[in-house]
Design a protein around this motif. Structure first.
Motif, short mmCIF file in Angstrom:
data_model
loop_
_atom_site.label_atom_id
_atom_site.label_comp_id
_atom_site.label_asym_id
_atom_site.label_seq_id
_atom_site.Cartn_x
_atom_site.Cartn_y
_atom_site.Cartn_z
N LEU A 242 0.83 -1.20 0.00
CA LEU A 242 0.00 0.00 0.00
C LEU A 242 0.87 1.25 0.00
CD1 LEU A 242 -2.72 1.43 0.18
CD2 LEU A 242 -2.64 1.15 2.68
N VAL A 243 1.93 1.25 0.79
CA VAL A 243 2.85 2.39 0.80
C VAL A 243 3.39 2.66 -0.60
CG1 VAL A 243 5.08 3.24 1.65
CG2 VAL A 243 3.50 2.10 3.23
N ASP A 244 3.81 1.60 -1.28
CA ASP A 244 4.35 1.75 -2.63
C ASP A 244 3.28 2.23 -3.62
OD1 ASP A 244 6.84 0.96 -1.78
OD2 ASP A 244 6.59 -1.12 -2.38
N ASP A 245 2.04 1.81 -3.40
CA ASP A 245 0.96 2.24 -4.29
C ASP A 245 0.62 3.71 -4.11
OD1 ASP A 245 0.72 -0.29 -5.37
OD2 ASP A 245 -0.99 -0.87 -4.13
N LEU A 246 0.72 4.20 -2.88
CA LEU A 246 0.30 5.57 -2.60
C LEU A 246 1.35 6.62 -2.93
CD1 LEU A 246 -1.57 5.20 0.84
CD2 LEU A 246 -2.56 5.52 -1.43
#
Length: 257
Positions: A144-148
């Motif tokens: 999720l961190v990488d997606d955001l």
């Protein structure tokens, strides 16, 4: 349940029925021109209290000064030497064991603490006192961190900025987000600090002149809320998983015959 809000008589029922405690651990160190020095402690305590509320497990006071000497060139940073930190956390955890706690989750929000918390956990497990593990919020939701965020940064970047915007927006200097980005390092991989496989840096200032890495302008409170909800869910699940394990299975295995 937060231990500081309870009386000793009320806690008797908890220690009779439960054996898990949540210990938030952070730091008091520079997080660039836009975030407060208490960022890591604030984040750790928020996750720990949320998990305690969701699960009913016990949350202790926050340890808010950690192993942060690598930020010492920046005003206000506080730290303790690594051996002192390890001994303090171990002593505090043994205190919990004295009340019947036999498993602990260190809710840690500072990378400089990781190896030392792992060492404390090993000491306690080797002595068969209790089982303690270290948890970092961003590691639990790395996808999720990488997606955001395109450039998350390992310190003071948009992921931490977004979380503080969600948790305590009044502490974020939003008018300095561009300065934080432009005065720091957007992508740490562009630094020439690894030579032939050797890390040539020791302090944060060796990598970034203003102490932070990443694109802070990519942070929003809405993103922070998504991070907080997702990681809180993972932490609550971890606590419940750990509580369900047989204590004997958590202890060191016998020597191979």
């Amino acid at each position: 349940m937060y231990i500081g809000d309870e009386t000793w008589t009320d806690l008797g029922d908890y220690f009779e029925d439960e054996s898990l405690a949540i210990v938030p651990i952070g730091s008091t160190e520079q997080h660039g021109p836009h975030l407060p020095l208490g960022t890591d402690a604030l984040i750790a305590e928020a996750f720990a209290r949320e998990a305690a509320q969701r699960t009913g497990y016990l949350c202790t006071p926050t340890i808010d000064v950690g192993v942060s000497a690598h930020h010492r060139q920046f005003h206000g940073t506080m730290w303790v030497d690594a051996p002192v930190f390890r001994d303090y956390v171990e002593s505090l955890t043994r205190n919990l064991a004295d009340h019947g706690i036999d498993r602990v989750v260190y809710v840690n929000a500072h990378g400089g603490n990781v190896q030392h918390l792992r060492e404390v956990g090993r000491r306690l497990r080797d002595d068969e006192v209790l089982y303690a593990i270290e948890w970092m919020w961003n590691d639990s939701i790395s996808d999720l961190v990488d997606d955001l965020f395109d450039r998350t940064g390992p310190h003071g970047g948009p992921k931490e900025t977004a979380l503080v915007q969600h948790l305590a927006d009044e502490l974020v200097r939003d008018d300095r987000l561009s300065a934080a980005r432009d005065g720091g390092v957007v992508d740490i991989t562009t630094n020439d600090t690894i030579v032939d496989g050797a890390r040539t840096y020791y302090d944060a200032i060796d990598n970034t002149p203003n102490g932070v890495v990443g694109d802070q302008t990519d942070a929003t409170a809405a993103k922070g809320e998504r991070l907080f909800e997702a990681a809180s869910e993972r932490l609550a699940h971890l606590c419940e998983w750990l509580d369900a394990q047989a204590f004997e299975e958590l202890m060191p295995k016998p020597h191979v015959d």
